[in-house]
Write a protein that holds these residues in place. Structure first.
Motif, short mmCIF file in Angstrom:
data_model
loop_
_atom_site.label_atom_id
_atom_site.label_comp_id
_atom_site.label_asym_id
_atom_site.label_seq_id
_atom_site.Cartn_x
_atom_site.Cartn_y
_atom_site.Cartn_z
N ASN A 6 0.71 -1.23 0.07
CA ASN A 6 0.04 -0.10 0.05
C ASN A 6 0.72 1.39 0.08
O ASN A 6 0.19 2.47 -0.27
N HIS A 7 1.93 1.08 0.04
CA HIS A 7 2.94 2.26 -0.10
C HIS A 7 4.45 2.03 -0.42
O HIS A 7 4.63 0.80 -0.30
N MET A 8 4.98 3.01 -1.16
CA MET A 8 6.33 2.71 -1.68
C MET A 8 7.51 2.92 -0.55
O MET A 8 7.57 3.77 0.09
N THR A 9 8.12 1.75 -0.22
CA THR A 9 9.42 1.74 0.18
C THR A 9 10.74 1.56 -0.54
O THR A 9 10.54 0.72 -1.31
N LEU A 10 11.65 2.10 0.04
CA LEU A 10 13.06 2.37 -0.41
C LEU A 10 13.78 1.55 0.38
O LEU A 10 13.82 2.26 1.62
N LEU A 11 14.51 0.57 0.13
CA LEU A 11 15.47 -0.30 1.00
C LEU A 11 16.97 -0.03 0.39
O LEU A 11 17.12 -0.17 -0.84
N ILE A 12 17.76 0.64 1.20
CA ILE A 12 18.95 0.88 0.92
C ILE A 12 20.18 -0.22 1.29
O ILE A 12 20.15 -0.20 2.43
N VAL A 13 20.62 -0.98 0.36
CA VAL A 13 21.71 -2.07 0.84
C VAL A 13 22.97 -1.19 0.92
O VAL A 13 23.76 -0.74 0.20
N GLY A 14 23.23 -1.16 2.28
CA GLY A 14 24.62 -0.55 2.63
C GLY A 14 24.37 0.53 3.51
O GLY A 14 23.59 1.63 2.96
N ALA A 15 24.52 0.76 4.51
CA ALA A 15 24.35 1.89 5.58
C ALA A 15 25.80 2.86 5.88
O ALA A 15 25.68 3.63 6.96
N GLY A 16 26.70 2.56 5.07
CA GLY A 16 27.83 3.25 5.30
C GLY A 16 27.75 4.69 4.55
O GLY A 16 26.52 5.07 4.53
N ILE A 35 12.00 5.01 3.90
CA ILE A 35 13.28 4.63 3.43
C ILE A 35 13.97 3.77 4.61
O ILE A 35 13.81 4.36 5.98
N ALA A 36 14.65 2.66 4.49
CA ALA A 36 15.47 1.86 5.41
C ALA A 36 16.44 1.41 4.86
O ALA A 36 16.75 1.45 3.70
N PHE A 37 17.38 1.13 5.88
CA PHE A 37 18.71 0.29 5.07
C PHE A 37 18.66 -1.09 5.56
O PHE A 37 17.95 -1.71 6.60
N TYR A 65 8.79 -3.42 -2.57
CA TYR A 65 9.68 -2.34 -2.02
C TYR A 65 10.58 -2.24 -3.15
O TYR A 65 10.82 -2.93 -4.29
N GLU A 66 11.42 -0.97 -3.27
CA GLU A 66 12.56 -0.76 -4.11
C GLU A 66 13.48 -0.84 -3.58
O GLU A 66 13.70 -0.69 -2.48
N VAL A 67 14.60 -1.52 -4.26
CA VAL A 67 16.13 -1.49 -3.40
C VAL A 67 17.04 -0.92 -4.45
O VAL A 67 17.15 -0.93 -5.60
N MET A 68 18.17 -0.22 -3.61
CA MET A 68 19.03 0.40 -4.23
C MET A 68 20.20 -0.11 -3.54
O MET A 68 20.38 -0.05 -2.34
N ILE A 69 21.14 -0.53 -4.55
CA ILE A 69 22.54 -0.86 -3.74
C ILE A 69 23.54 0.44 -3.47
O ILE A 69 23.63 1.19 -4.68
N ALA A 70 23.88 0.28 -2.63
CA ALA A 70 24.90 1.52 -2.06
C ALA A 70 26.02 1.06 -1.37
O ALA A 70 26.42 1.50 -0.35
N ILE A 71 26.70 0.20 -2.04
CA ILE A 71 28.13 -0.44 -1.69
C ILE A 71 29.16 0.26 -2.35
O ILE A 71 29.21 -0.31 -3.39
N GLY A 72 30.05 0.85 -1.71
CA GLY A 72 31.06 1.20 -2.48
C GLY A 72 32.44 1.22 -1.71
O GLY A 72 32.58 0.70 -0.50
N ASN A 73 33.75 1.37 -2.39
CA ASN A 73 34.77 1.24 -2.13
C ASN A 73 35.65 2.58 -2.32
O ASN A 73 35.89 2.60 -3.69
N PRO A 74 36.04 3.55 -1.56
CA PRO A 74 36.55 4.80 -1.79
C PRO A 74 38.00 4.70 -2.32
O PRO A 74 38.34 5.72 -2.76
N SER A 75 38.63 3.74 -2.28
CA SER A 75 39.97 3.56 -2.30
C SER A 75 40.39 3.65 -4.09
O SER A 75 39.39 3.25 -4.89
#
Length: 75
Positions: A6-16, A35-37, A65-75
């Motif tokens: 009944n409502h749009m949820t965004l799950l973000i994979v990665g809480a860094g 929005i949650a992680f 729900y919608e999923v956004m992958i947010a895992i990165g390596n800044p090096s």
């Protein structure tokens, strides 16, 4: 249960750092009611947003729900 039809949820994979940037952008856009992680290491809310579990929980999640992958390596 993760998600609700009944409502749009965004799950973000990665809480860094990248996940926090994605969350800030998503909040600014205002397209999601919730929005949650999902993160294997975080257990406490991040910037006021909930941690719904770890990545393995996505394989058994029910709902919409919608999923956004947010895992990165800044090096």
């Amino acid at each position: 249960m993760i998600g609700d039809a009944n409502h749009m949820t965004l799950l973000i994979v990665g809480a860094g750092g990248l996940g926090r940037e994605v969350a800030a952008t998503a909040l600014a856009l205002g397209n999601w009611n919730e929005i949650a992680f999902v993160d294997d290491n975080a257990t406490e809310p991040v910037n006021g947003l909930s941690i719904w579990g770890d990545v393995a929980d996505l394989s058994t999640a029910e709902g919409h729900y919608e999923v956004m992958i947010a895992i990165g390596n800044p090096s």
